[in-house]
Design a protein around this motif. Structure first.
Motif, PDB file in Angstrom:
ATOM      1  N   MET A  89       0.861  -1.173   0.000  1.00  0.00           N
ATOM      2  CA  MET A  89       0.000   0.000   0.000  1.00  0.00           C
ATOM      3  C   MET A  89       0.902   1.230   0.000  1.00  0.00           C
ATOM      4  O   MET A  89       2.124   1.108   0.160  1.00  0.00           O
ATOM      5  N   SER A  90       0.321   2.394  -0.166  1.00  0.00           N
ATOM      6  CA  SER A  90       1.162   3.581  -0.194  1.00  0.00           C
ATOM      7  C   SER A  90       1.533   4.006   1.225  1.00  0.00           C
ATOM      8  O   SER A  90       0.780   3.792   2.189  1.00  0.00           O
ATOM      9  N   LEU A  91       2.690   4.604   1.343  1.00  0.00           N
ATOM     10  CA  LEU A  91       3.132   5.132   2.632  1.00  0.00           C
ATOM     11  C   LEU A  91       2.135   6.168   3.148  1.00  0.00           C
ATOM     12  O   LEU A  91       1.795   6.188   4.346  1.00  0.00           O
ATOM     13  N   GLU A  95      -0.031   5.798   6.723  1.00  0.00           N
ATOM     14  CA  GLU A  95       0.002   6.794   7.793  1.00  0.00           C
ATOM     15  C   GLU A  95      -1.390   7.355   8.057  1.00  0.00           C
ATOM     16  O   GLU A  95      -1.780   7.573   9.209  1.00  0.00           O
ATOM     17  N   TYR A  96      -2.152   7.541   6.985  1.00  0.00           N
ATOM     18  CA  TYR A  96      -3.478   8.143   7.137  1.00  0.00           C
ATOM     19  C   TYR A  96      -4.427   7.263   7.940  1.00  0.00           C
ATOM     20  O   TYR A  96      -5.212   7.763   8.760  1.00  0.00           O
ATOM     21  N   LEU A 122       5.672  -0.525   1.446  1.00  0.00           N
ATOM     22  CA  LEU A 122       5.052   0.774   1.285  1.00  0.00           C
ATOM     23  C   LEU A 122       5.639   1.507   0.090  1.00  0.00           C
ATOM     24  O   LEU A 122       6.851   1.687  -0.003  1.00  0.00           O
ATOM     25  N   THR A 123       4.757   1.912  -0.827  1.00  0.00           N
ATOM     26  CA  THR A 123       5.200   2.654  -1.998  1.00  0.00           C
ATOM     27  C   THR A 123       5.182   4.144  -1.698  1.00  0.00           C
ATOM     28  O   THR A 123       4.400   4.620  -0.878  1.00  0.00           O
ATOM     29  N   ASP A 124       6.043   4.868  -2.383  1.00  0.00           N
ATOM     30  CA  ASP A 124       6.101   6.320  -2.214  1.00  0.00           C
ATOM     31  C   ASP A 124       6.350   6.927  -3.587  1.00  0.00           C
ATOM     32  O   ASP A 124       7.473   6.907  -4.082  1.00  0.00           O
ATOM     33  N   GLY A 144      -4.154   8.565   0.143  1.00  0.00           N
ATOM     34  CA  GLY A 144      -3.030   7.764  -0.323  1.00  0.00           C
ATOM     35  C   GLY A 144      -3.402   6.718  -1.352  1.00  0.00           C
ATOM     36  O   GLY A 144      -2.714   5.688  -1.485  1.00  0.00           O
ATOM     37  N   HIS A 145      -4.453   6.955  -2.093  1.00  0.00           N
ATOM     38  CA  HIS A 145      -4.931   5.987  -3.091  1.00  0.00           C
ATOM     39  C   HIS A 145      -3.862   5.746  -4.156  1.00  0.00           C
ATOM     40  O   HIS A 145      -3.178   6.666  -4.603  1.00  0.00           O
TER      41      HIS A 145
END
Length: 228
Positions: A89-91, A95-96, A122-124, A144-145
């Motif tokens: 999932m996204s970083l 966090e959100y 985690l992707t960024d 963070g979609h």
């Protein structure tokens, strides 16, 4: 390497007074020997997902990776079916989900618990997460979609999830249900349409685009109702 995709559960935007069914698309992505699920649904789609896997000779234990587009309930609550699979999932979204906005009624507050102890990747930003499979940010519906772009002989395939939920959103570029205060949903819609020749929406059958940007689809949303 050309990855393969298979829509296990087709998304639907069908709703009823006071709520909606939350039938989001669940897509099997195969890259080399890796089988990944893009989103995993929730209680309403649990049996649909298990039946779809069984029809392909697969069981939950055959899934090597779960990729979450975002943290909304209709995309994440079947995580328990895949306890050994790492989660991508996204970083930003990771966090959100620890402290969602008060007005966000679709991010389950138990999600951090469901992620606890799991291997997280985690992707960024934009990143190739599997050979031929690129995750890219599509914020708006959720802060963070992420969506996925896959190479294919027919042209780029975008697994949009809720960055592009329906044909209405695709045709108007007006997002529905934005939980991102920065209101980036319209820009993400345009990015999905720019990238994809074949688009798998979050809550609608597969959409195709031609060189002029004209949209077409052949699927219909169906919901057989059984009274018990």
């Amino acid at each position: 390497m050309t990855p393969q995709y298979d829509v296990l559960v087709e998304g639907s935007s069908l709703a009823f007074h006071g709520g909606f069914f939350g039938i989001s698309s669940i897509v099997l992505v195969t890259s080399g020997k890796t089988r990944a699920l893009f989103d995993c649904g929730h209680g309403v789609t649990r049996k649909l997902l298990l039946n779809a896997l069984e029809a392909r000779g697969l069981a939950p234990g055959d899934i090597d990776l779960v990729i979450l587009s975002h943290g909304h309930f209709d995309h994440v609550l079947n995580l328990d079916l895949f306890p050994g699979a790492p989660v991508v999932m996204s970083l930003t979204e990771r966090e959100y989900v620890e402290t969602p906005f008060d007005e966000d009624w679709v991010t389950p507050r138990i999600l951090p618990m469901l992620l606890e102890g799991r291997e997280l990747r985690l992707t960024d930003g934009e990143e190739e997460i599997l050979p031929g499979v690129t995750a890219f940010p599509t914020p708006g519906h959720a802060p963070g979609h992420i969506s996925l772009e896959l190479s294919s002989p027919e042209g780029p395939v975008v697994l949009a999830a809720d960055a592009l939920k329906t044909a209405r959103e695709a045709s108007t570029c007006i997002p529905d249900l934005e939980f991102d205060p920065e209101k980036r949903g319209a820009a993400s819609l345009r990015e999905v349409l720019r990238r994809g020749r074949i688009i798998v929406p979050g809550h609608f059958p597969t959409i195709r685009t031609d060189e002029s940007g004209r949209l077409s689809w052949t699927g219909v949303q169906e919901m057989p109702l059984l009274f018990r």
